[in-house]
Design a protein around this motif. Structure first.
Motif, PDB file in Angstrom:
ATOM      1  N   ASN A 139       0.896  -1.311  -0.093  1.00 36.13           N
ATOM      2  CA  ASN A 139      -0.015   0.027   0.041  1.00 36.13           C
ATOM      3  C   ASN A 139       1.019   1.294   0.051  1.00 36.13           C
ATOM      4  O   ASN A 139       1.564   1.380   0.851  1.00 36.13           O
ATOM      5  CB  ASN A 139      -1.055  -0.004   1.364  1.00 36.13           C
ATOM      6  CG  ASN A 139      -1.787  -1.201   1.262  1.00 36.13           C
ATOM      7  OD1 ASN A 139      -2.466  -1.517   0.191  1.00 36.13           O
ATOM      8  ND2 ASN A 139      -2.231  -1.570   2.442  1.00 36.13           N
ATOM      9  N   VAL A 140       0.798   2.057  -0.930  1.00 42.38           N
ATOM     10  CA  VAL A 140       1.391   3.388  -1.100  1.00 42.38           C
ATOM     11  C   VAL A 140       0.995   4.362  -0.218  1.00 42.38           C
ATOM     12  O   VAL A 140      -0.204   4.797  -0.282  1.00 42.38           O
ATOM     13  CB  VAL A 140       1.501   3.873  -2.830  1.00 42.38           C
ATOM     14  CG1 VAL A 140       2.611   5.110  -2.699  1.00 42.38           C
ATOM     15  CG2 VAL A 140       2.394   2.712  -3.417  1.00 42.38           C
ATOM     16  N   ALA A 141       1.616   4.892   0.853  1.00 45.26           N
ATOM     17  CA  ALA A 141       1.005   5.939   1.760  1.00 45.26           C
ATOM     18  C   ALA A 141       2.146   6.996   1.446  1.00 45.26           C
ATOM     19  O   ALA A 141       2.350   7.376   0.272  1.00 45.26           O
ATOM     20  CB  ALA A 141       1.290   5.555   2.974  1.00 45.26           C
ATOM     21  N   SER A 142       2.584   7.682   2.440  1.00 43.85           N
ATOM     22  CA  SER A 142       3.457   9.000   2.243  1.00 43.85           C
ATOM     23  C   SER A 142       4.088   9.306   3.642  1.00 43.85           C
ATOM     24  O   SER A 142       3.478   8.679   4.702  1.00 43.85           O
ATOM     25  CB  SER A 142       2.384  10.016   1.764  1.00 43.85           C
ATOM     26  OG  SER A 142       3.094  11.480   1.971  1.00 43.85           O
ATOM     27  N   THR A 143       5.223  10.210   3.408  1.00 41.42           N
ATOM     28  CA  THR A 143       5.638  10.705   4.753  1.00 41.42           C
ATOM     29  C   THR A 143       4.528  11.366   5.472  1.00 41.42           C
ATOM     30  O   THR A 143       4.698  11.775   6.543  1.00 41.42           O
ATOM     31  CB  THR A 143       6.783  11.168   4.577  1.00 41.42           C
ATOM     32  OG1 THR A 143       6.713  12.306   3.373  1.00 41.42           O
ATOM     33  CG2 THR A 143       8.165  10.804   4.283  1.00 41.42           C
ATOM     34  N   ALA A 144       3.745  12.106   4.703  1.00 40.87           N
ATOM     35  CA  ALA A 144       2.575  12.895   5.066  1.00 40.87           C
ATOM     36  C   ALA A 144       1.710  12.005   6.110  1.00 40.87           C
ATOM     37  O   ALA A 144       0.702  12.595   7.045  1.00 40.87           O
ATOM     38  CB  ALA A 144       1.756  13.396   3.994  1.00 40.87           C
ATOM     39  N   ALA A 145       1.704  10.823   6.095  1.00 43.65           N
ATOM     40  CA  ALA A 145       1.061   9.760   7.149  1.00 43.65           C
ATOM     41  C   ALA A 145       1.435  10.016   8.626  1.00 43.65           C
ATOM     42  O   ALA A 145       0.840   9.686   9.508  1.00 43.65           O
ATOM     43  CB  ALA A 145       1.226   8.534   6.443  1.00 43.65           C
ATOM     44  N   PHE A 146       2.890  10.854   8.982  1.00 41.48           N
ATOM     45  CA  PHE A 146       3.172  10.503  10.278  1.00 41.48           C
ATOM     46  C   PHE A 146       2.924  11.682  11.005  1.00 41.48           C
ATOM     47  O   PHE A 146       3.219  11.661  12.180  1.00 41.48           O
ATOM     48  CB  PHE A 146       4.669  10.461  10.256  1.00 41.48           C
ATOM     49  CG  PHE A 146       5.388   9.180   9.624  1.00 41.48           C
ATOM     50  CD1 PHE A 146       5.389   8.168  10.256  1.00 41.48           C
ATOM     51  CD2 PHE A 146       5.572   8.947   8.349  1.00 41.48           C
ATOM     52  CE1 PHE A 146       5.948   6.974   9.880  1.00 41.48           C
ATOM     53  CE2 PHE A 146       5.805   7.867   7.644  1.00 41.48           C
ATOM     54  CZ  PHE A 146       6.070   6.828   8.603  1.00 41.48           C
ATOM     55  N   GLN A 147       2.123  12.655  10.474  1.00 44.50           N
ATOM     56  CA  GLN A 147       1.965  14.027  11.342  1.00 44.50           C
ATOM     57  C   GLN A 147       0.689  14.831  10.530  1.00 44.50           C
ATOM     58  O   GLN A 147       0.475  14.598   9.496  1.00 44.50           O
ATOM     59  CB  GLN A 147       2.911  14.889  11.331  1.00 44.50           C
ATOM     60  CG  GLN A 147       3.716  15.378  10.233  1.00 44.50           C
ATOM     61  CD  GLN A 147       4.711  14.576   9.620  1.00 44.50           C
ATOM     62  OE1 GLN A 147       5.310  13.844  10.125  1.00 44.50           O
ATOM     63  NE2 GLN A 147       4.186  14.562   8.205  1.00 44.50           N
ATOM     64  N   PRO A 148      -0.038  15.506  11.434  1.00 45.83           N
ATOM     65  CA  PRO A 148      -1.022  16.454  10.845  1.00 45.83           C
ATOM     66  C   PRO A 148      -0.386  17.378   9.808  1.00 45.83           C
ATOM     67  O   PRO A 148       0.819  17.829   9.769  1.00 45.83           O
ATOM     68  CB  PRO A 148      -1.523  16.975  11.974  1.00 45.83           C
ATOM     69  CG  PRO A 148      -1.082  16.372  13.301  1.00 45.83           C
ATOM     70  CD  PRO A 148       0.096  15.638  12.939  1.00 45.83           C
TER      71      PRO A 148
END
Length: 268
Positions: A139-148
């Motif tokens: 599943n392709v997520a993002s570094t944006a997944a780690f914080q608001p």
């Protein structure tokens, strides 16, 4: 290349990270099912991969924003008598700007593609993997997944779902023959910035290559790592920011991202 006897399905396969996943898996001898809206691009890529690697490549034209997208794809696979060993949920897009100014229908479609279709395809294809005793879900997520991420509210929140969903399934199924991996790239040279409307969406970070992302992902998948953040700088930015208090993190994030809202509005 000798065919592996395995079949991989890649969503969003017509360009960017998805096309790179398709090429890398074909080079490893995987037969492919490529899914995207753009049939012309899929046909072109399929022809290249057949000629270059001698693998079977099927294509399915499907808009993943449609409510029954996962069911339609699963039905098409059944009609073609195709079993999927590796599922790559890559399709996705982002938006940037002040939330009240973003098109409501577009934000809805973003969640349908980034979250609902991803979870739906995983739910429909996982039982077959379990029955066969092996399988892989990427599943392709993002570094944006780690914080608001103010001004990326829908995108970052959707990717947070992808990361936590993937790690939950990784824990559930790691002892049952199934590998689940969340890939969390930083800014990558794809059409993402064209869709968002500004390259300032990279927030000053270096823009990496799709090859780096896919190579890192496949190495991590072999090791059943659960998640991977390609690139040393991306890994550091994802993990060094404090997680609490959450309101403090959100305020700091706003200082970093607020310039994107103006840039996106100007581009629009």
């Amino acid at each position: 290349m000798t065919r592996s006897g395995r079949t991989a399905l890649v969503t969003g396969a017509s360009s960017g990270i998805g096309a790179e996943f398709a090429a890398a898996l074909a080079a490893r001898g995987h037969d492919l099912v490529l899914v995207a809206r753009s049939l012309d691009r899929l046909e072109s890529l399929a022809a290249q991969l057949r000629d270059r690697h001698g693998v079977r490549v099927e294509i399915i034209g499907q808009d993943l924003a449609e409510p029954d997208a996962a069911a339609r794809i699963a039905n098409e696979l059944a009609a073609r008598r195709l079993s999927i060993d590796t599922l790559v949920n890559n399709a996705g897009f982002g938006s940037a700007g002040r939330f009240e100014e973003l098109a409501a229908d577009r934000e809805h479609d973003q969640l349908m593609v980034n979250v609902v279709a991803l979870a739906g395809l995983t739910r429909r294809l996982l039982p077959g993997m379990l029955e066969r005793g092996s399988g892989e879900v990427v599943n392709v997520a993002s570094t944006a997944a780690f914080q608001p991420a103010p001004y990326f509210a829908t995108y970052a929140s959707g990717k947070a779902f992808v990361l936590n969903f993937s790690l939950s399934l990784w824990s559930e199924y790691r002892d049952r023959g199934i590998k689940v991996l969340a890939v969390c790239p930083g800014p990558t040279e794809t059409q993402f910035f064209d869709v968002v409307g500004t390259r300032k969406a990279a927030i000053g970070a270096p823009i990496g290559s799709v090859t780096q992302v896919v190579d890192s992902a496949l190495r991590a998948l072999e090791r059943n790592k659960g998640y991977v953040v390609p690139g040393v700088g991306n890994f550091a930015s994802a993990h060094l920011m404090p997680r609490r208090p959450r309101t403090f993190v959100a305020r700091i994030a706003k200082l970093v991202t607020r310039g994107v809202a103006d840039a996106a509005a100007t581009a629009a």
